[in-house]
Design an enzyme around this catalytic site. Sequence first.
Site, PDB file in Angstrom:
ATOM      1  N   CYS A 338      -7.470  -3.494   3.553  1.00 46.94           N
ATOM      2  CA  CYS A 338      -7.892  -2.961   2.384  1.00 46.94           C
ATOM      3  C   CYS A 338      -7.903  -1.315   2.941  1.00 46.94           C
ATOM      4  CB  CYS A 338      -9.185  -3.269   1.900  1.00 46.94           C
ATOM      5  SG  CYS A 338     -10.478  -3.240   2.978  1.00 46.94           S
ATOM      6  N   HIS A 499     -15.462  -3.305   2.206  1.00 48.54           N
ATOM      7  CA  HIS A 499     -14.022  -3.119   1.581  1.00 48.54           C
ATOM      8  C   HIS A 499     -13.819  -1.701   1.184  1.00 48.54           C
ATOM      9  CE1 HIS A 499     -10.897  -4.634  -0.817  1.00 48.54           C
ATOM     10  NE2 HIS A 499     -11.271  -4.511  -2.265  1.00 48.54           N
ATOM     11  N   ASN A 520      -8.038  -1.815  -6.762  1.00 48.27           N
ATOM     12  CA  ASN A 520      -8.081  -2.528  -5.808  1.00 48.27           C
ATOM     13  C   ASN A 520      -6.863  -2.937  -5.021  1.00 48.27           C
ATOM     14  OD1 ASN A 520      -9.358  -4.346  -4.045  1.00 48.27           O
ATOM     15  ND2 ASN A 520     -10.578  -5.380  -5.574  1.00 48.27           N
TER      16      ASN A 520
END
Length: 560
Positions: A338, A499, A520
């Site tokens: 991520c 994250h 995202n």
Amino acid sequence: MSASRVVLVVLAAFMAALAGASAPEAMDWRATEHGNLVTAVRNFEGLAGRRCGHVGGIWAATAMVADRLAILQPTKVKVQLSNQVLLNCLDGDACENGKGMIASALEYIQENKGVPDRTCMAYVGEKQKCSRFNTCLNCIPVPEVKCEPRAEFFRYPISSYEEVPVEAAAIRAEVAANGPIACALNDGLYGTIVAYEGETFTIKHDLGTFFGSKGFTEQSIDAIKECYAAKVELPYRYFDGEVAAFLNVLTLDAAIQYPRSIFNDGHNTPRTNNHALRNSLRAHHSEETLVTDLADQLAENSNGELPKNFSWLNYNGYAVVTPMQSHHNGPTGYCGACYAMASASVFSDRLKIMRGGANATDVFISPQNTVDCVRGPATAGCGGGDSSDVFPVWKSIGTVDETCNVWRNHEQACENKGIACRQCNGNGECSEVADGDFDVYKVKEYGFVKGEEAMMREIIARGPIDCGIGTPPALGEDIYGEDILCDNDTPPKDWEITHDISVVGWGETEDGQKYWVIRNSWGTHWGDHGFARVCRGRKQDGPGGNMKIEASCSFVVPDL
């Protein structure tokens, strides 16, 4: 319908239609009143270890569909379609006989009412099983790495396709009227005609930004063997009842939430990028290596009143961000990247903004290169990481775009400290592109920012920012419409930052609820085409909390 029954354009009828309105002498879909409507150059020969020959016909077909979709919805974020699904599902061995598959690829897209985008299924360069259970994947790391099929995802359909006569007037007319067309060339290459001037045609090849002139070549009519056009329809959210039954979810809403609910069972276990280490590293880097003092920079904008609503998804009516990516799209497994995706999207989006926004060509910095080559106190390849390690490396050494180091979803050996570019044949054997023939991207400055107002001023001044965020169950649910994601845990839990996402804007509802607009890296099927809204300006944890999104952010300025 078989490929041999493709609807052909009858030349006489085609030319008769032109009699009333001839095409302009020159046309370029990279320079329109809506900006650049051509999708980014990709590279199907850049995948190390691929076991597939020349599949240029498949890639040309999907590039043409994606370009025409950008024309159909010019204000939206561009998409890139999944070539792996086509490689898996076309009749015969597409790896060996893929050169002539433009028509076959278009036939499949039409008959199956669309194909998913690349965030559903990554390209692996070898034929795999064609199955509804291997069409859109969500790969998760807990309790051990596994890939689950998704029951819902976006499909990108066409209603028809046709062969375009290989005559200059016919090609000009089709390109000018409807958009790029997919073509096979007499030299064995493939591409999409995106522009022309007189008898010269500009072709985009998915062979890397280092091929030709930034991925494009100029060709005469004599170089063109065959071409196809397609009528593109708007994408739609597809629901597969058979996959849903396998997953034991019976409704669309349940199917949407299923993968994220599994993912959150273990995603909150802190890995290398924990909150305390993250903040200490960012403080260290900001003291020693920050080129521009953020306080001075923000002071220049302090007199301006910030708008209630601002987003780079709607800047002067256009989305000026690069396409959505995913590190959950398998099919080779899961990589905790991520941080690499967020760092790359922030740099790439800002590069696009600096180069002219909607008029600029999309370039996406390689997340794979970051996974392979960046190591530091908070960064360990697929084990997680942080931009506090990434941006200093990009400043001192640099990095490359994704056509030089294609996404593989696992770690590879780092080549030349990350300043390397490769092309690979169908046997998985790779050769290096010569230094000077590919672009190296470097950071001019980077820094760290936190708090609502400082984040807003940095976003509006220079573009999206990279932010850490906690992952309570609220972040794991896909949303529709006006929903805003907030931490609703009762009693409150102190979620660690596990994250990374990017923040592309902010807003406020009519009843005064403030939110951030985030990007995202879980695919277009997550949230609202991969984006979502998160509570802004509130407490960090508990009901209405912002999941620590305002606690630890970074910015980067590309060096042009």
